[in-house]
Design an enzyme around this catalytic site. Structure first.
Site, PDB file in Angstrom:
ATOM      1  N   LYS A  10     -15.365  12.476   8.303  1.00  0.00           N
ATOM      2  CA  LYS A  10     -16.456  12.968   7.456  1.00  0.00           C
ATOM      3  C   LYS A  10     -17.091  14.195   8.093  1.00  0.00           C
ATOM      4  O   LYS A  10     -17.152  14.295   9.321  1.00  0.00           O
ATOM      5  CB  LYS A  10     -17.556  11.895   7.347  1.00  0.00           C
ATOM      6  N   LYS A  28     -10.939   3.098   9.003  1.00  0.00           N
ATOM      7  CA  LYS A  28     -11.075   2.781   7.580  1.00  0.00           C
ATOM      8  C   LYS A  28     -10.747   1.297   7.432  1.00  0.00           C
ATOM      9  O   LYS A  28      -9.593   0.879   7.579  1.00  0.00           O
ATOM     10  CB  LYS A  28     -10.116   3.638   6.757  1.00  0.00           C
ATOM     11  N   TYR A  61       2.195   1.997  -3.380  1.00  0.00           N
ATOM     12  CA  TYR A  61       1.107   2.435  -4.248  1.00  0.00           C
ATOM     13  C   TYR A  61       0.773   3.908  -3.987  1.00  0.00           C
ATOM     14  O   TYR A  61       0.668   4.721  -4.904  1.00  0.00           O
ATOM     15  CB  TYR A  61      -0.122   1.552  -3.998  1.00  0.00           C
ATOM     16  N   SER A 107     -14.628   6.888  -4.048  1.00  0.00           N
ATOM     17  CA  SER A 107     -13.383   6.607  -3.349  1.00  0.00           C
ATOM     18  C   SER A 107     -13.158   7.747  -2.351  1.00  0.00           C
ATOM     19  O   SER A 107     -14.048   8.582  -2.162  1.00  0.00           O
ATOM     20  CB  SER A 107     -12.306   6.605  -4.416  1.00  0.00           C
ATOM     21  N   LEU A 108     -11.996   7.818  -1.753  1.00  0.00           N
ATOM     22  CA  LEU A 108     -11.704   8.914  -0.821  1.00  0.00           C
ATOM     23  C   LEU A 108     -10.353   9.526  -1.147  1.00  0.00           C
ATOM     24  O   LEU A 108      -9.434   8.823  -1.561  1.00  0.00           O
ATOM     25  CB  LEU A 108     -11.664   8.386   0.623  1.00  0.00           C
ATOM     26  N   CYS A 151      18.034 -31.295  16.469  1.00  0.00           N
ATOM     27  CA  CYS A 151      17.701 -30.083  17.224  1.00  0.00           C
ATOM     28  C   CYS A 151      18.810 -29.044  17.054  1.00  0.00           C
ATOM     29  O   CYS A 151      19.990 -29.350  17.289  1.00  0.00           O
ATOM     30  CB  CYS A 151      17.525 -30.429  18.704  1.00  0.00           C
ATOM     31  N   GLU A 187     -17.719  -2.666   4.330  1.00  0.00           N
ATOM     32  CA  GLU A 187     -16.588  -3.469   3.869  1.00  0.00           C
ATOM     33  C   GLU A 187     -16.744  -4.921   4.295  1.00  0.00           C
ATOM     34  O   GLU A 187     -17.109  -5.211   5.441  1.00  0.00           O
ATOM     35  CB  GLU A 187     -15.278  -2.944   4.474  1.00  0.00           C
ATOM     36  N   ASP A 235       0.815  -1.222   0.000  1.00  0.00           N
ATOM     37  CA  ASP A 235       0.000   0.000   0.000  1.00  0.00           C
ATOM     38  C   ASP A 235       0.846   1.269   0.000  1.00  0.00           C
ATOM     39  O   ASP A 235       0.521   2.256  -0.653  1.00  0.00           O
ATOM     40  CB  ASP A 235      -0.908   0.042   1.231  1.00  0.00           C
ATOM     41  N   LYS A 255      -4.539   8.296   6.033  1.00  0.00           N
ATOM     42  CA  LYS A 255      -3.905   6.997   5.822  1.00  0.00           C
ATOM     43  C   LYS A 255      -2.849   6.749   6.892  1.00  0.00           C
ATOM     44  O   LYS A 255      -2.049   7.623   7.199  1.00  0.00           O
ATOM     45  CB  LYS A 255      -3.248   6.936   4.437  1.00  0.00           C
TER      46      LYS A 255
HETATM   47  S1  IVH Z   1     -16.880   6.378   3.659  1.00  0.00           S
HETATM   48  C1  IVH Z   1     -18.358   8.720   0.087  1.00  0.00           C
HETATM   49  N1  IVH Z   1     -16.005   5.042   5.741  1.00  0.00           N
HETATM   50  O1  IVH Z   1     -12.454   3.062   1.784  1.00  0.00           O
HETATM   51  C2  IVH Z   1     -17.627   8.170   1.267  1.00  0.00           C
HETATM   52  N2  IVH Z   1     -15.289   4.354   3.595  1.00  0.00           N
HETATM   53  O2  IVH Z   1     -10.536   4.318  -0.026  1.00  0.00           O
HETATM   54  C3  IVH Z   1     -17.332   6.786   1.038  1.00  0.00           C
HETATM   55  N3  IVH Z   1     -13.834   2.398   3.583  1.00  0.00           N
HETATM   56  O3  IVH Z   1     -14.638   3.535  -0.899  1.00  0.00           O
HETATM   57  C4  IVH Z   1     -16.640   6.014   1.988  1.00  0.00           C
HETATM   58  N4  IVH Z   1     -13.832   2.085   5.761  1.00  0.00           N
HETATM   59  O4  IVH Z   1     -14.743   1.297   0.454  1.00  0.00           O
HETATM   60  C5  IVH Z   1     -15.986   5.163   4.411  1.00  0.00           C
HETATM   61  N5  IVH Z   1     -15.340   3.936   7.667  1.00  0.00           N
HETATM   62  C6  IVH Z   1     -15.331   4.039   6.332  1.00  0.00           C
HETATM   63  C7  IVH Z   1     -14.603   3.154   5.511  1.00  0.00           C
HETATM   64  C8  IVH Z   1     -14.599   3.365   4.134  1.00  0.00           C
HETATM   65  C9  IVH Z   1     -13.391   1.644   4.592  1.00  0.00           C
HETATM   66  C10 IVH Z   1     -13.483   2.187   2.174  1.00  0.00           C
HETATM   67  C11 IVH Z   1     -14.616   2.437   1.227  1.00  0.00           C
HETATM   68  C12 IVH Z   1     -14.140   3.581   0.369  1.00  0.00           C
HETATM   69  C13 IVH Z   1     -12.662   3.376   0.431  1.00  0.00           C
HETATM   70  C14 IVH Z   1     -11.884   4.587   0.017  1.00  0.00           C
END
Ligand code: IVH
Length: 689
Positions: free
Chosen positions: A299, A119, A41, A86-87, A417, A174, A38, A323
């Site tokens: 958020k 996440k 990436y 995605s985020l 051993c 997830e 990761d 991250k």
């Molecule tokens: S919110 C529009 N909350 O991470 C907001 N996503 O890299 C959408 N993910 O697409 C996502 N844990 O698949 C949100 N607590 C969490 C999450 C989460 C994992 C994933 C999800 C998203 C991706 C982005």
């Protein structure tokens, strides 16, 4: 600097980077072998983004920076009524503050509140419920359309087939494989003649999408989003003005597992500094979580803030992922060495090309045992996925079989051993020297005399070496019959020897848990020994236990129960010598009355001040508790009938907060869990201090 991207200097390098990202993303999202870890990436994506910012005219129209999953996904059959986005990422506190500020600017005022949660590192799905029944399960796919994986309905923990209310909704979240199930998942997989999964995420993704297999890998679900069904009736459950926090509460009330149910829970606050503290707390606990996480999602909590901020084509502007540095990285296995430990266990250790995990350079990793090496098909020269969890030695999860060149060599298994050159007992998955604890006697005795085991100050590794070399000690029981003369020879001082004799006399009254721990039965460190001692109450009861009774102790499965039985039989003469030397094996002495193993004696447990309570200790303890180590505190809690926990969650009963207590205390207050100071706690358990 692990997070600073290697700069891209020209268009060729840029185009090559795009290809690399696309191919790695295709493997990642398609359930294939992990080609790139990761961190690598993210670095590449960051480098691409900054090149595009510098040379906007050279930006590829289909650049992965603007597409969900880097545009790597094949179109599936099912359209998402609301795109699954995605985020964007931030990597440090400064970037988080910057994100919050730009969100504020966009809104024209401070955001009304933030919601933060882990996440989860799994596979995103949308679960469609109609009138309370789970009717369709779709992967995120391109974000606009996904793959129908409804065949998995009914096989995922936390994603019920029927809700507690007959509502029509879409739940997003997830799908994961719990960390604890990874080894078992690979066992199942290899038994069916397939290559092992390279990590839990890959296992979840591969297993969810597979059909027609005659085996099931047990998956779990954690929800993070709740929407009304595109054409259904959410039954008043979802209202437009609801905050994200309220939506998540509603999700929990339906019987769906949500990110709030992880041990780190979630946090809602208007202050970015609270969010920052939460990020730190989650970062500190992530290695111990039952589920893999790769960051924290922050958020805007309020729907109006979300609406005003809006979304781009790839990601919303009202949410961001903080991250965390990857716990998993890929390196090359260069060698394997075998050593015999204090219990006689023969363990392989892998050497890898030095690689950084969370800022720590890793050069060694456990290769588990010969059975695991065979199952994973590990070879010297393999690219391997490594995971570092906490302070323990990193583990090799699996080889990246797609990276094989054909030059890899088999790992040689020892024929004798590695400690004494003697015979190996290979009857079980974990190999052991036939001499058992006697093979590495010095290590076995050094462990037994440690402060939090028998606590015999004055006997350190040097004295142990002397005692072992002169054959004054052949097992732990011999410590209690040492003479002044033997100790004087070993220490070089009669005065020291006399002091040690006093301590040995005192050690005869140590709690059962410590005496049991000192025996060095494989797999029984300090906490397991406490559990065993608490459960059985006396050495005689432990010795008389059947495999079925042993399995009733938390953390003892069939494999461990079997070897414990065998080792307890082997230790019979040592235990008899302990008893003959006057060591008190009758019970927990300076400890609380033990639980009745017949299962009927719940009263003895209920009378204890912390009976049934999970207690979390945070900050530094002062007063009477000031001198206790964390291990001592854990012992104290367990003696008083409680269990000690490391993180605060809904199941925590009490938090003891000392000086400089931070996020755990805050979390407890937020959850309404009682918080007390060290003095009050000391009073509560004074009978056990
Ligand atoms: S919110 C529009 N909350 O991470 C907001 N996503 O890299 C959408 N993910 O697409 C996502 N844990 O698949 C949100 N607590 C969490 C999450 C989460 C994992 C994933 C999800 C998203 C991706 C982005």
């Amino acid at each position: 600097m692990p997070n600073s991207p290697a700069p891209i200097t020209d268009k060729d390098v840029y185009l090559r980077a795009l290809d690399q990202v696309r191919s790695a993303a295709a493997a990642y999202h398609g359930g294939g072998d992990a080609q790139m870890d990761d961190a690598a990436y993210d670095r590449l994506m960051k480098a691409i983004a900054s090149y595009e910012q510098k040379y906007p005219d050279q930006r590829a129209a289909d650049s992965p920076t603007a597409l969900v999953a880097a545009g790597s996904l094949p179109d599936g059959a099912v359209a998402h009524a609301t795109p699954m986005l995605s985020l964007d990422n931030v990597f440090d506190a400064e970037e988080l503050v910057h994100w919050a500020e730009s969100l504020g600017k966009r809104l024209g005022s401070e955001p009304r509140g933030f919601h933060a949660g882990p996440k989860i590192d799994g596979l995103a799905v949308a679960a469609h419920y109609r009138e309370g029944k789970l009717v369709q399960l779709v992967t995120r796919g391109t974000g606009t359309t996904g793959e129908d994986v409804s065949h998995a309905i009914g096989t995922i923990d936390g994603l019920p087939v029927e809700l507690d209310m007959p509502v029509s909704i879409e739940v997003r979240g997830e799908v994961v494989l719990l960390q604890s199930r990874f080894e078992e998942a690979n066992r199942i997989r290899v038994t069916h003649g397939e290559d092992p999964f390279s990590n839990p995420r890959n296992a979840a993704s591969g297993s969810l999408r597979a059909t027609g297999r005659n085996y099931t890998i047990p998956l779990s679900f954690y929800g993070y989003g709740l929407l009304p069904a595109a054409d259904g009736e959410a039954g008043g459950l979802i209202r437009e003005e609801m905050t994200h926090t309220e939506l998540m509460k509603a999700l929990g009330s339906l019987g769906v597992q949500a990110v709030d149910d992880t041990p780190v829970g979630t946090l809602t606050s208007p202050l970015i500094k609270d969010i920052q503290a939460y990020v730190e707390k989650v970062a500190a606990q992530r290695a111990d979580l039952p589920v893999g996480i790769d960051g924290i999602v922050i958020k805007a909590d309020h729907p109006q803030d979300q609406a005003v901020a809006g979304s781009g084509s790839r990601a919303p502007r009202w949410a961001v992922a903080f991250k965390l540095p990857a716990l998993e990285v890929i390196s090359t296995l260069t060698a394997a060495t075998w050593t015999t430990g204090r219990t006689g266990n023969i363990a392989p250790r892998g050497e890898v090309l030095p690689v950084e995990i969370e800022g720590v350079t890793v050069q060694f990793a456990t290769l588990h045992n010969p059975g695991m090496i065979a199952r994973l098909g590990l070879r010297i020269g393999d690219r391997v996925v490594l995971r570092r969890a906490g302070d323990v030695i990193p583990q090799i999860l699996a080889p990246v079989t797609s990276a094989r060149t054909g030059q890899e060599k088999p790992i040689e298994l020892p024929t004798v051993c590695p400690g004494c050159g003697g015979e190996i007992d290979k009857s079980q998955e974990r190999w052991r020297c036939l001499k058992g604890r006697a093979c590495n006697l010095a290590a076995s005795i050094t462990y037994a005399v440690q402060r939090d085991v028998l606590d015999i100050q004055g006997i350190g590794p040097k004295v142990v070496a002397q005692l072992v070399a002169r054959e004054a000690v052949q097992d732990v029981a011999d410590l209690f019959t040492l003479t002044l003369g033997q100790l004087t020879t070993a220490t070089g001082s009669e005065k020291t020897a006399a002091k040690i004799l006093d301590r040995l006399a005192a050690a005869k009254q140590r709690p059962l848990a410590r005496l049991f721990c000192a025996l060095g039965v494989r797999g029984t460190g300090r906490s397991m020994s406490r559990r065993v001692a608490d459960f059985f109450g006396s050495m005689a009861a432990i010795q008389a236990a059947s495999a079925a009774e042993l399995r009733q102790v938390e953390g003892i499965g069939s494999e461990k129960a079997a070897w414990m039985l065998a080792e307890l039989a082997e230790l019979e003469p040592v235990i008899a010598k302990l008893a003959a030397a006057g060591v008190n094996l009758g019970g927990p002495q300076d400890s609380a009355p033990a639980a009745d193993i017949s299962g009927s004696g719940q009263d003895s447990g209920a009378a204890l001040p912390l009976a049934g309570k999970t207690v979390v200790v945070t900050g530094s303890m002062g007063g009477r508790l000031g001198l206790l180590s964390r291990n001592d505190m854990n012992e104290l809690i367990e003696k008083a009938g409680g269990r000690s926990g490391s993180s605060v969650s809904k199941s925590t009963s009490l938090v003891v907060a000392g000086d400089k207590a931070g996020s755990k205390k805050a979390k407890a207050e937020q959850l309404g869990i009682p918080v007390i100071g060290p003095d009050e706690f000391a009073q509560m358990v004074s009978a056990y201090l």
